[in-house]
Design a protein around this motif. Structure first.
Motif, PDB file in Angstrom:
ATOM      1  N   GLN A   1       0.827  -1.191   0.000  1.00 12.52           N
ATOM      2  CA  GLN A   1       0.000   0.000   0.000  1.00 12.52           C
ATOM      3  C   GLN A   1       0.873   1.256   0.000  1.00 12.52           C
ATOM      4  N   SER A   2       1.921   1.265   0.801  1.00 11.22           N
ATOM      5  CA  SER A   2       2.751   2.468   0.873  1.00 11.22           C
ATOM      6  C   SER A   2       3.473   2.728  -0.440  1.00 11.22           C
ATOM      7  N   ALA A   3       3.860   1.669  -1.150  1.00  6.52           N
ATOM      8  CA  ALA A   3       4.510   1.866  -2.447  1.00  6.52           C
ATOM      9  C   ALA A   3       3.528   2.455  -3.450  1.00  6.52           C
ATOM     10  N   ARG A   4       2.276   1.984  -3.396  1.00  8.31           N
ATOM     11  CA  ARG A   4       1.242   2.545  -4.270  1.00  8.31           C
ATOM     12  C   ARG A   4       1.006   4.018  -3.949  1.00  8.31           C
ATOM     13  N   ASP A   5       0.983   4.339  -2.660  1.00 10.99           N
ATOM     14  CA  ASP A   5       0.801   5.724  -2.238  1.00 10.99           C
ATOM     15  C   ASP A   5       1.961   6.602  -2.712  1.00 10.99           C
ATOM     16  N   ALA A   6       3.163   6.047  -2.686  1.00 14.24           N
ATOM     17  CA  ALA A   6       4.338   6.800  -3.143  1.00 14.24           C
ATOM     18  C   ALA A   6       4.230   7.108  -4.632  1.00 14.24           C
ATOM     19  N   VAL A   7       3.777   6.145  -5.407  1.00 14.28           N
ATOM     20  CA  VAL A   7       3.599   6.377  -6.846  1.00 14.28           C
ATOM     21  C   VAL A   7       2.562   7.465  -7.067  1.00 14.28           C
ATOM     22  N   THR A   8       1.437   7.367  -6.367  1.00 12.00           N
ATOM     23  CA  THR A   8       0.378   8.371  -6.514  1.00 12.00           C
ATOM     24  C   THR A   8       0.886   9.757  -6.126  1.00 12.00           C
ATOM     25  N   ALA A   9       1.586   9.837  -5.011  1.00  8.60           N
ATOM     26  CA  ALA A   9       2.107  11.137  -4.553  1.00  8.60           C
ATOM     27  C   ALA A   9       3.103  11.706  -5.551  1.00  8.60           C
ATOM     28  N   ASN A  10       3.954  10.863  -6.093  1.00 12.22           N
ATOM     29  CA  ASN A  10       4.934  11.350  -7.068  1.00 12.22           C
ATOM     30  C   ASN A  10       4.257  11.788  -8.363  1.00 12.22           C
ATOM     31  N   ARG A  11       3.203  11.097  -8.750  1.00  8.69           N
ATOM     32  CA  ARG A  11       2.476  11.528  -9.953  1.00  8.69           C
ATOM     33  C   ARG A  11       1.800  12.878  -9.737  1.00  8.69           C
ATOM     34  N   PHE A  12       1.214  13.063  -8.564  1.00 11.05           N
ATOM     35  CA  PHE A  12       0.609  14.367  -8.254  1.00 11.05           C
ATOM     36  C   PHE A  12       1.688  15.452  -8.232  1.00 11.05           C
ATOM     37  N   TYR A  14       4.469  15.429  -9.843  1.00  8.05           N
ATOM     38  CA  TYR A  14       4.889  15.654 -11.228  1.00  8.05           C
ATOM     39  C   TYR A  14       3.891  16.558 -11.944  1.00  8.05           C
ATOM     40  N   ASP A  15       2.598  16.251 -11.756  1.00  7.61           N
ATOM     41  CA  ASP A  15       1.557  17.073 -12.393  1.00  7.61           C
ATOM     42  C   ASP A  15       1.591  18.512 -11.887  1.00  7.61           C
ATOM     43  N   ALA A  16       1.971  18.678 -10.616  1.00  8.18           N
ATOM     44  CA  ALA A  16       2.037  20.023 -10.029  1.00  8.18           C
ATOM     45  C   ALA A  16       3.352  20.730 -10.369  1.00  8.18           C
ATOM     46  N   GLY A  17       4.277  19.991 -10.966  1.00  8.23           N
ATOM     47  CA  GLY A  17       5.540  20.600 -11.362  1.00  8.23           C
ATOM     48  C   GLY A  17       6.618  20.590 -10.301  1.00  8.23           C
ATOM     49  N   VAL A  18       6.418  19.861  -9.209  1.00 10.53           N
ATOM     50  CA  VAL A  18       7.426  19.841  -8.149  1.00 10.53           C
ATOM     51  C   VAL A  18       8.230  18.531  -8.137  1.00 10.53           C
ATOM     52  N   ARG A  19       7.900  17.602  -9.013  1.00 10.62           N
ATOM     53  CA  ARG A  19       8.633  16.341  -9.148  1.00 10.62           C
ATOM     54  C   ARG A  19       9.055  16.172 -10.600  1.00 10.62           C
ATOM     55  N   VAL A  20      10.125  15.436 -10.816  1.00 16.03           N
ATOM     56  CA  VAL A  20      10.589  15.174 -12.172  1.00 16.03           C
ATOM     57  C   VAL A  20      10.214  13.743 -12.548  1.00 16.03           C
TER      58      VAL A  20
END
Length: 75
Positions: A1-12, A14-20
């Motif tokens: 679950q935490s790995a899935r949450d990490a992917v979701t957070a990183n995608r958000f 990325y969409d917000a422009g704060v992740r590459v």
């Protein structure tokens, strides 16, 4: 679950422009690695179970049917 949450957070992020892209890809790689390890652990457990049942002469078709149900129910 935490790995899935990490992917979701990183995608958000990325969409917000704060992740590459690399952050998202690393999170996804970790998720797939965890899934692979979980599958490997289940495989090892099931093989050990069947090996023990066979060693004591108690392996039956019902055991194989149960293993089939377990594997069929996996996503």
């Amino acid at each position: 679950q935490s790995a899935r949450d990490a992917v979701t957070a990183n995608r958000f992020g990325y969409d917000a422009g704060v992740r590459v892209t690399a952050d998202v890809l690393n999170a996804e790689a970790q998720l797939f690695e965890m899934r692979r390890e979980r599958s490997r652990a289940l495989h090892d457990l099931l093989i050990a179970y069947l090996t023990i049942k066979r060693a004591v002469g108690q392996l039956a078709r019902a055991d194989l049917a149960r293993i089939d149900q377990i594997l069929a129910a996996r996503p």
